[in-house]
Design a protein around this motif. Structure first.
Motif, PDB file in Angstrom:
ATOM      1  N   GLY A 168       0.831  -1.206   0.000  1.00 48.33           N
ATOM      2  CA  GLY A 168       0.000   0.000   0.000  1.00 48.33           C
ATOM      3  C   GLY A 168       0.859   1.247   0.000  1.00 48.33           C
ATOM      4  O   GLY A 168       1.863   1.342  -0.714  1.00 48.33           O
ATOM      5  N   THR A 169       0.512   2.214   0.835  1.00 46.47           N
ATOM      6  CA  THR A 169       1.255   3.467   0.948  1.00 46.47           C
ATOM      7  C   THR A 169       1.570   3.740   2.408  1.00 46.47           C
ATOM      8  O   THR A 169       0.997   3.112   3.308  1.00 46.47           O
ATOM      9  N   VAL A 170       2.453   4.709   2.628  1.00 46.81           N
ATOM     10  CA  VAL A 170       2.812   5.064   4.001  1.00 46.81           C
ATOM     11  C   VAL A 170       1.592   5.553   4.763  1.00 46.81           C
ATOM     12  O   VAL A 170       1.408   5.251   5.948  1.00 46.81           O
ATOM     13  N   ASP A 171       0.733   6.294   4.093  1.00 42.58           N
ATOM     14  CA  ASP A 171      -0.464   6.820   4.749  1.00 42.58           C
ATOM     15  C   ASP A 171      -1.538   5.760   4.936  1.00 42.58           C
ATOM     16  O   ASP A 171      -2.359   5.868   5.858  1.00 42.58           O
ATOM     17  N   ALA A 172      -1.547   4.746   4.064  1.00 39.52           N
ATOM     18  CA  ALA A 172      -2.553   3.682   4.155  1.00 39.52           C
ATOM     19  C   ALA A 172      -1.881   2.325   3.952  1.00 39.52           C
ATOM     20  O   ALA A 172      -2.040   1.673   2.919  1.00 39.52           O
ATOM     21  N   PRO A 173      -1.084   1.899   4.934  1.00 43.07           N
ATOM     22  CA  PRO A 173      -0.355   0.629   4.772  1.00 43.07           C
ATOM     23  C   PRO A 173      -1.292  -0.575   4.864  1.00 43.07           C
ATOM     24  O   PRO A 173      -2.303  -0.544   5.573  1.00 43.07           O
ATOM     25  N   VAL A 174      -0.950  -1.623   4.122  1.00 42.78           N
ATOM     26  CA  VAL A 174      -1.674  -2.892   4.159  1.00 42.78           C
ATOM     27  C   VAL A 174      -0.661  -3.989   4.473  1.00 42.78           C
ATOM     28  O   VAL A 174       0.357  -4.117   3.790  1.00 42.78           O
ATOM     29  N   VAL A 175      -0.911  -4.778   5.512  1.00 42.48           N
ATOM     30  CA  VAL A 175      -0.017  -5.859   5.907  1.00 42.48           C
ATOM     31  C   VAL A 175      -0.422  -7.131   5.168  1.00 42.48           C
ATOM     32  O   VAL A 175      -1.561  -7.600   5.301  1.00 42.48           O
ATOM     33  N   LYS A 176       0.516  -7.653   4.392  1.00 36.48           N
ATOM     34  CA  LYS A 176       0.258  -8.874   3.629  1.00 36.48           C
ATOM     35  C   LYS A 176       1.076 -10.010   4.219  1.00 36.48           C
ATOM     36  O   LYS A 176       2.270  -9.859   4.488  1.00 36.48           O
ATOM     37  N   HIS A 177       0.435 -11.163   4.436  1.00 35.75           N
ATOM     38  CA  HIS A 177       1.118 -12.352   4.942  1.00 35.75           C
ATOM     39  C   HIS A 177       1.208 -13.404   3.832  1.00 35.75           C
ATOM     40  O   HIS A 177       0.233 -13.646   3.115  1.00 35.75           O
ATOM     41  N   ASP A 178       2.385 -14.022   3.740  1.00 32.85           N
ATOM     42  CA  ASP A 178       2.635 -15.103   2.783  1.00 32.85           C
ATOM     43  C   ASP A 178       3.192 -16.269   3.596  1.00 32.85           C
ATOM     44  O   ASP A 178       4.334 -16.218   4.065  1.00 32.85           O
ATOM     45  N   GLU A 179       2.401 -17.314   3.802  1.00 36.99           N
ATOM     46  CA  GLU A 179       2.767 -18.380   4.724  1.00 36.99           C
ATOM     47  C   GLU A 179       2.834 -19.732   4.032  1.00 36.99           C
ATOM     48  O   GLU A 179       1.987 -20.066   3.197  1.00 36.99           O
ATOM     49  N   GLY A 180       3.843 -20.491   4.387  1.00 33.02           N
ATOM     50  CA  GLY A 180       3.945 -21.886   3.990  1.00 33.02           C
ATOM     51  C   GLY A 180       4.280 -22.709   5.215  1.00 33.02           C
ATOM     52  O   GLY A 180       5.277 -22.433   5.899  1.00 33.02           O
ATOM     53  N   SER A 181       3.463 -23.691   5.547  1.00 33.18           N
ATOM     54  CA  SER A 181       3.696 -24.497   6.742  1.00 33.18           C
ATOM     55  C   SER A 181       3.300 -25.935   6.464  1.00 33.18           C
ATOM     56  O   SER A 181       2.478 -26.215   5.582  1.00 33.18           O
ATOM     57  N   GLY A 182       3.892 -26.848   7.218  1.00 33.10           N
ATOM     58  CA  GLY A 182       3.554 -28.246   7.008  1.00 33.10           C
ATOM     59  C   GLY A 182       4.023 -29.127   8.143  1.00 33.10           C
ATOM     60  O   GLY A 182       4.964 -28.798   8.872  1.00 33.10           O
ATOM     61  N   ASN A 183       3.355 -30.246   8.287  1.00 31.26           N
ATOM     62  CA  ASN A 183       3.737 -31.296   9.227  1.00 31.26           C
ATOM     63  C   ASN A 183       3.973 -32.571   8.433  1.00 31.26           C
ATOM     64  O   ASN A 183       3.287 -32.829   7.428  1.00 31.26           O
ATOM     65  N   TRP A 184       4.902 -33.377   8.896  1.00 35.40           N
ATOM     66  CA  TRP A 184       5.121 -34.645   8.219  1.00 35.40           C
ATOM     67  C   TRP A 184       5.717 -35.659   9.191  1.00 35.40           C
ATOM     68  O   TRP A 184       6.293 -35.308  10.222  1.00 35.40           O
ATOM     69  N   ALA A 185       5.533 -36.926   8.859  1.00 35.78           N
ATOM     70  CA  ALA A 185       6.059 -38.036   9.649  1.00 35.78           C
ATOM     71  C   ALA A 185       6.698 -39.030   8.688  1.00 35.78           C
ATOM     72  O   ALA A 185       6.252 -39.189   7.543  1.00 35.78           O
ATOM     73  N   ALA A 186       7.764 -39.697   9.145  1.00 35.63           N
ATOM     74  CA  ALA A 186       8.490 -40.616   8.268  1.00 35.63           C
ATOM     75  C   ALA A 186       9.014 -41.800   9.062  1.00 35.63           C
ATOM     76  O   ALA A 186       9.237 -41.717  10.281  1.00 35.63           O
ATOM     77  N   MET A 187       9.221 -42.902   8.336  1.00 39.32           N
ATOM     78  CA  MET A 187       9.810 -44.104   8.920  1.00 39.32           C
ATOM     79  C   MET A 187      10.760 -44.710   7.910  1.00 39.32           C
ATOM     80  O   MET A 187      10.498 -44.711   6.695  1.00 39.32           O
ATOM     81  N   ASP A 188      11.876 -45.234   8.402  1.00 39.84           N
ATOM     82  CA  ASP A 188      12.908 -45.807   7.551  1.00 39.84           C
ATOM     83  C   ASP A 188      13.433 -47.057   8.245  1.00 39.84           C
ATOM     84  O   ASP A 188      13.895 -46.990   9.394  1.00 39.84           O
ATOM     85  N   ALA A 189      13.352 -48.202   7.577  1.00 40.60           N
ATOM     86  CA  ALA A 189      13.835 -49.471   8.134  1.00 40.60           C
ATOM     87  C   ALA A 189      14.826 -50.093   7.166  1.00 40.60           C
ATOM     88  O   ALA A 189      14.589 -50.118   5.951  1.00 40.60           O
TER      89      ALA A 189
END
Length: 648
Positions: free
Chosen positions: A316-337
């Protein structure tokens, strides 16, 4: 004469000098770390390993004042670490996206644990990494495709950080330091070992206000003079625990990084407080490393992980700022035998299975207020693999390793990755290796589904997996008892390389290139001279081209090395490391840097060190990512730091 030729001549001359020295030392094996784990997921001689493996150990890193895995990794052949002033970048074999951060073609691990995340399929080695250099016993770089053992990320190679155990660093150890740009840091380690019990715990803290940037290209309504101050700050903390009880091991890590954003993408306002990146990474792994029972040995790993990466942009502008969020998140599980069998003479068979489930992988782009959603994507992805490796001792000096792996990733056809390695040992100090391998990588969830708020980067769910074939020839030899040289020649052919590239009608999009060919030569030498002087030097020549021409961000040559010298005065030593990197574009000329360390160690467990990075204060740059106002990213100028280490 080209800098690479000069460095090669110096390295070979130093190697000959070391070989002819009359005072033979007998600790070269400890210096060079001749046993490695990364090539086959089991401890073996580097000369016998079915791959080319380079390593750097804790003693070298400590003498050079290294603080991150990236510091250590940058000294190994063919690797070039860069930055976009928000995230680090990693290049290898001439492949590094134009200013991109997707280090997804390199399998990154801690004690064999797979660090690459669920959304971006990457692991970055500087302050984004969950552990610091103080906790690393050695770093191993396995060059070339290793998908037959590790799967998709191991397209160009494998980096394995082997961490310290309690017996390696017993008691309480503290390192505290301060330096340029308001930098303050502290690392605490505690190690304990008794019988079959071993415990190592580490805590790391780092805080910096960051460098002030001055660049005419940064001029804007919010920065009319092109000067950015207080926008490059860093806050980092990490906790690491490694507890072993007989054959069982528990590893836990938790890390968070908050990084200022001096160079803002996506039309965010420059120089406005609030632009920042926030990353977290947490994992826990339970592993059983069984002992040999007659002809059988088994291992089992189970782990759970989660990561987040958030960009906060002031638009946006200094007088009218806009906060933008850009998110990447994840959970994972693994097994190795895995199961090993050596029931036949001169033969060892390894079989294994892996499974990994990524769940709750999210990509969100939205304005905070007024609330407006541009992207809200949630994915799950399952993958499984079966693999086998067969090692035969054909004769006294000949061995053959064959291997194959089949990976099934949800949404794609099964991928077959074979390996063939013939190793000839003319004597106990020398090895010739003929290597063939294939690798693959499926597109990450971010490459397939991410799209920005403005529509300038559309998603591309039709991306196809990258596939690579590689042939390599290597020669490794210990010269006398105090030095070692290696030569590695390779040629790779890749299909469907994924690149972030300009597209008609939009700014950029991830697309598959039809074919890419790379070839190169790595030369490395290292050893000991009289009076405890230690040296290392390497030269890499490389080329990476598609049908459209030379790939971006590909230096034709790299040269690097180190020199550690005890001084005549008792308790004093000095160390130098240097790196030269060839031109990568018209805007990014060749880069030459030198770092120096002066160290005072009155007692074995007490030291004071002064480190100066970019000792000559040279100006240098890295390629810029798309969508930022700079055509190139300025790198740090001279940085001075002082550290005190004490063991109790």
């Amino acid at each position: 004469m080209r800098p690479s030729a000069v460095a090669l001549g110096l390295a070979l001359a130093a190697g000959l000098a070391a070989a002819q020295s009359p005072d033979a030392l007998h600790d070269l094996e400890a210096l060079l770390g001749t046993e490695v784990e990364g090539a086959s997921r089991q401890l073996e001689s580097a000369l016998d390993a079915p791959a080319v493996v380079s390593s750097i150990n804790h003693a070298e890193a400590n003498a050079l004042g290294h603080r991150t895995l990236g510091d250590m990794l940058s000294l190994l052949p063919g690797i070039y670490i860069g930055t976009i002033r928000g995230y680090s970048t990693v290049g290898m074999r001439g492949l590094n996206p134009q200013g991109g951060v997707n280090n997804s073609r390199l399998f990154m691990s801690v004690d064999g644990y797979h660090v690459n995340d669920a959304v971006y399929d990457q692991a970055l080695p500087v302050w984004e990494f969950p552990i610091v250099a103080d906790w690393i016993k050695r770093v191993e770089l396995v060059s070339g495709p290793a998908s037959s053992v590790y799967g998709g990320n191991a397209l160009l190679g494998v980096v394995n950080a082997v961490t310290l155990e309690g017996r390696d660093a017993p008691g309480l150890r503290v390192r505290a330091g301060a330096g340029s740009w308001g930098t303050r840091n502290a690392v605490l380690n505690y190690g304990w070992n008794e019988g079959g019990n071993d415990l190592f715990v580490g805590l790391a803290l780092n805080d910096s206000t960051g460098e002030t940037l001055n660049d005419a290209a940064l001029r804007s309504p919010t920065t009319p003079d092109g000067r950015l101050a207080g926008q490059d700050g860093l806050r980092y903390h990490s906790l690491f625990l490694k507890w072993r009880v007989d054959e069982w091991r528990l590893s836990v890590a938790s890390q968070e990084r908050v990084k200022g954003m001096p160079v803002t993408p996506y039309a965010a306002m420059q120089g406005v407080p609030g632009n920042r990146y926030n990353d977290t990474y947490d994992y826990a792994e339970l592993a059983w490393d069984g002992a040999w029972r007659e002809d059988w040995r088994g291992t089992l790993r189970m782990n759970v992980s989660r990561s987040t990466a958030t960009g906060r942009y002031m638009t946006g502008t200094v007088d009218a700022p806009v906060v933008k969020h850009d998110e990447g998140s994840g959970n994972w599980a693994a097994m190795d035998a895995r199961l090993q069998w050596r029931g036949w003479i001169n033969h060892e068979l390894t079989m294994g299975a892996e499974a990994r489930r990524m769940y709750n992988a999210r990509q969100n782009v939205y304005d905070v207020e007024p609330y407006s959603v541009y992207l809200a994507k949630k994915n799950t992805q399952n993958q499984a693999a079966l693999f086998a490796q067969d090692h035969w001792r054909l004769a006294e000096r000949w061995s053959l390793t064959t291997g194959a792996r089949v990976d099934q990733v949800q949404g794609y056809a099964a991928a077959f990755s074979p390996r063939l390695a013939l190793v000839v040992r003319p004597n106990e100090h020398e090895a010739f290796k003929l290597l063939y391998g294939q690798g693959f990588r499926v597109p990450s969830l971010a490459e397939r589904y991410y799209q920005d708020a403005s529509g300038s980067q559309p998603s591309n769910p039709e991306l196809q997996p990258e596939r690579l074939r590689s042939v390599a020839l290597a020669w490794e030899r210990a010269v006398g008892k105090r030095s070692r040289v290696s030569v590695h020649l390779y040629r790779d052919r890749m299909r469907e390389l994924i690149e972030f590239m300009p597209v008609v009608g939009v700014e950029s999009q991830y697309r598959n290139l039809s074919q890419v060919r790379t070839h190169g030569l790595d030369l490395e030498a290292q050893g000991l001279l009289d009076a405890g002087v230690q040296w290392r030097a390497s030269v890499s020549l490389q080329s990476a081209r598609s049908e459209e021409g030379r790939l971006a961000n590909t230096p034709r040559w790299l040269s690097k090395g180190l020199l550690i010298v005890p001084l005549p005065q008792p308790c004093w030593s000095t160390a130098l490391q240097w790196m030269s990197l060839g031109r990568r574009s018209d805007d990014v000329p060749a880069r030459h840097t030198v770092d120096g360390v002066l160290r005072w160690e009155p007692q074995r467990d007490r030291s004071l060190s002064l480190r100066i990075q970019n000792l000559l204060d040279t100006a240098s740059w890295d390629p810029s990512p798309p969508g930022v106002p700079l055509s190139r990213i300025p790198l740090e100028r001279r940085r001075v730091s002082i550290d005190w280490q004490q063991a109790f």
